[in-house]
Design a protein around this motif. Structure first.
Motif, PDB file in Angstrom:
ATOM      1  N   PRO A  69      10.422 -89.352   3.464  1.00 29.74           N
ATOM      2  CA  PRO A  69      11.218 -89.217   4.689  1.00 29.74           C
ATOM      3  C   PRO A  69      12.517 -90.001   4.584  1.00 29.74           C
ATOM      4  N   CYS A 101      14.057 -91.799   6.710  1.00 29.26           N
ATOM      5  CA  CYS A 101      14.079 -93.140   7.291  1.00 29.26           C
ATOM      6  C   CYS A 101      13.403 -94.170   6.378  1.00 29.26           C
ATOM      7  N   CYS A 153      10.035 -88.230  15.097  1.00 33.00           N
ATOM      8  CA  CYS A 153      10.966 -87.253  14.511  1.00 33.00           C
ATOM      9  C   CYS A 153      11.617 -86.364  15.577  1.00 33.00           C
ATOM     10  N   CYS A 194      15.082 -87.188  16.313  1.00 31.08           N
ATOM     11  CA  CYS A 194      15.776 -87.786  15.161  1.00 31.08           C
ATOM     12  C   CYS A 194      16.970 -86.918  14.749  1.00 31.08           C
ATOM     13  N   CYS A 229      15.194 -83.630   6.684  1.00 31.33           N
ATOM     14  CA  CYS A 229      14.191 -84.613   6.257  1.00 31.33           C
ATOM     15  C   CYS A 229      12.909 -83.934   5.772  1.00 31.33           C
ATOM     16  N   LYS A 245      11.191 -94.306  11.634  1.00 33.06           N
ATOM     17  CA  LYS A 245      12.216 -94.820  12.552  1.00 33.06           C
ATOM     18  C   LYS A 245      13.152 -93.680  12.920  1.00 33.06           C
TER      19      LYS A 245
HETATM   20  S1  SF4 Z   1      11.960 -90.179  12.026  1.00 35.28           S
HETATM   21 FE1  SF4 Z   1      13.609 -88.886  11.196  1.00 35.28          FE
HETATM   22  S2  SF4 Z   1      13.940 -89.629   9.129  1.00 35.28           S
HETATM   23 FE2  SF4 Z   1      11.944 -90.460   9.800  1.00 35.28          FE
HETATM   24  S3  SF4 Z   1      10.434 -88.957   9.125  1.00 35.28           S
HETATM   25 FE3  SF4 Z   1      11.010 -88.343  11.169  1.00 35.28          FE
HETATM   26  S4  SF4 Z   1      12.683 -86.864  10.928  1.00 35.28           S
HETATM   27 FE4  SF4 Z   1      12.456 -87.977   8.991  1.00 35.28          FE
END
Ligand code: SF4
Length: 388
Positions: free
Chosen positions: A326, A328, A353, A356, A362, A379
């Motif tokens: 991911p 983040c 997510c 996000c 991602c 995050k």
């Molecule tokens: S929070 Fe955002 S970066 Fe993290 S896994 Fe979910 S979509 Fe991906």
């Protein structure tokens, strides 16, 4: 044959279905009731999606006119173009291939000659050579040629000429398709097997080969097989001799992360012919759960190792990508090489997510992160945090 699929849960998609009595547990192409006249061919088998008694009777009328290769199935979850094996005894259908997926792969064998610490599909010894015939049949039943078709296992090289027959079937039925074979490459150290599979190959293949260290003590430990490092290197050199495209695959578990910069340097110095190297987050399933102390890592704690390794690979001009990680969990400098890599049907996103800003780029999570672990604390990324 159909019930044999039950052991391969992590690779197969199964749906409950009401199936016409008499249909066989063999490969079929799924077709909508309205399309049967257009799609029908004498040398294929068809599972016709029906939604009413009239449509069921319509299929049965066609059977009475002599079309013995069609059967009806009532199941809202099937899609036109699916290649599927009905299992009338269990009232279910196993989907081997779905056109609307982004990633396509066929399962070739559950046998393997390695025993990797983090194997997502723990091997079994049973003879499953019938899977070769099923794969060839599946290739014949594809309605459209996929851009890329993965062949996976287990260890596909154990099939020898069986693997070559599947590759040749792709060449005949889908000449524009590129194949990706996931293999540990060790049997290519045997020049007879290498010739059987590679000589005069016409289909375009990328060989996806794991390498877990710059020295035998790391690689052989991770794959739990003495001598595997030397065999893999010999296999890589033979593939290079046959001018084959190679992607190295590195699963990011702790013993591998410990030596990742050294591994990157080793590849740059000794294997400069590889097309690319994929650094991959570990799937928390199979043996990885049993070896959790070695396989569970918080990728965000390894950011400097990942960045250093990427720098070494850049210095040696080795293209690299990050998979199953991911965004983040990664430093933003590595985002451009991070790919959405998790197969559609096993890919999920968490609550974090939803809002996000980078969700569409991602990789997200494996569905089984629920039962295992997350690759890092997730995050939500705000639009304002994204460095352009
Ligand atoms: S929070 Fe955002 S970066 Fe993290 S896994 Fe979910 S979509 Fe991906």
């Amino acid at each position: 044959m159909g019930s044999a699929h039950i052991g391969f849960k992590s690779l197969m998609r199964k749906f409950k279905a009401v199936l016409q009595p008499g249909c066989q547990p063999l490969v079929h192409r799924v077709v909508g009731y309205a399309d049967i006249a257009n799609d029908w061919a004498p040398d294929l088998r068809f599972l016709v999606r029906v939604g009413s008694a009239e449509e069921r009777e319509g299929v049965e009328r066609l059977q009475n006119t002599g079309l013995t290769n069609i059967f009806w199935a009532e199941d809202a979850a099937l899609e036109d173009g699916d290649v599927a094996v009905p299992n009338p005894h269990q009232e279910e259908v196993v989907v081997l291939f779905r056109e609307s997926d982004t990633h396509h792969s066929l399962f070739m064998t559950n046998r393997c000659n390695s025993y990797c610490l983090m194997c997502s599909q723990p091997p079994t010894a049973a003879d499953d050579s019938w899977l070769v015939e099923e794969a060839i049949d599946a290739v014949r039943h594809l309605r459209k040629s996929p851009d890329v078709l993965g062949l996976t296992g287990g260890e596909p090289l154990l099939l020898g000429v069986g693997l070559r027959r599947v590759l040749d079937a792709v060449a005949v039925h889908h000449p524009s398709t590129r194949v990706e074979v996931l293999t540990n490459g060790r049997l290519f150290a045997n020049s007879k097997i290498a010739s059987q599979i590679l000589e005069d190959l016409t289909v375009s293949v990328k060989w996806l080969i794991p390498l877990y260290g710059h020295a035998d003590f790391v690689h052989d430990f991770v794959v739990q097989t003495p001598g595997a490092f030397d065999e893999t290197l010999a296999g890589l050199l033979l593939l290079q001799m046959h001018r084959q495209e190679i992607q190295l695959r590195v699963v990011l578990i702790e013993p591998v992360l410990q030596v990742l910069p050294e591994l990157a340097g080793f590849v740059g110095r000794n294997l400069p012919f590889v097309r690319e190297i994929a650094l991959m987050g570990c799937e928390p399933i199979g043996f990885a759960l049993a070896n959790r102390d070695l396989c569970e890592v918080d990728l965000s704690e390894w950011a400097s190792t990942l960045e250093l390794s990427a720098r070494v690979l850049r210095r040696h001009d080795i293209p690299h990508l990050l998979m199953n990680a991911p965004l983040c969990a990664l430093p933003q400098r590595l985002w451009p090489v991070a790919h959405r890599s998790i197969s559609d049907w096993k890919n999920v996103y968490a609550q974090e997510c939803e809002s996000c800003a980078v969700k569409s780029d991602c990789a997200g999570l494996f569905a089984w992160h629920e039962k295992g672990w997350k690759p890092a604390p997730l995050k939500t990324i705000e639009e304002s945090e994204v460095v352009s």
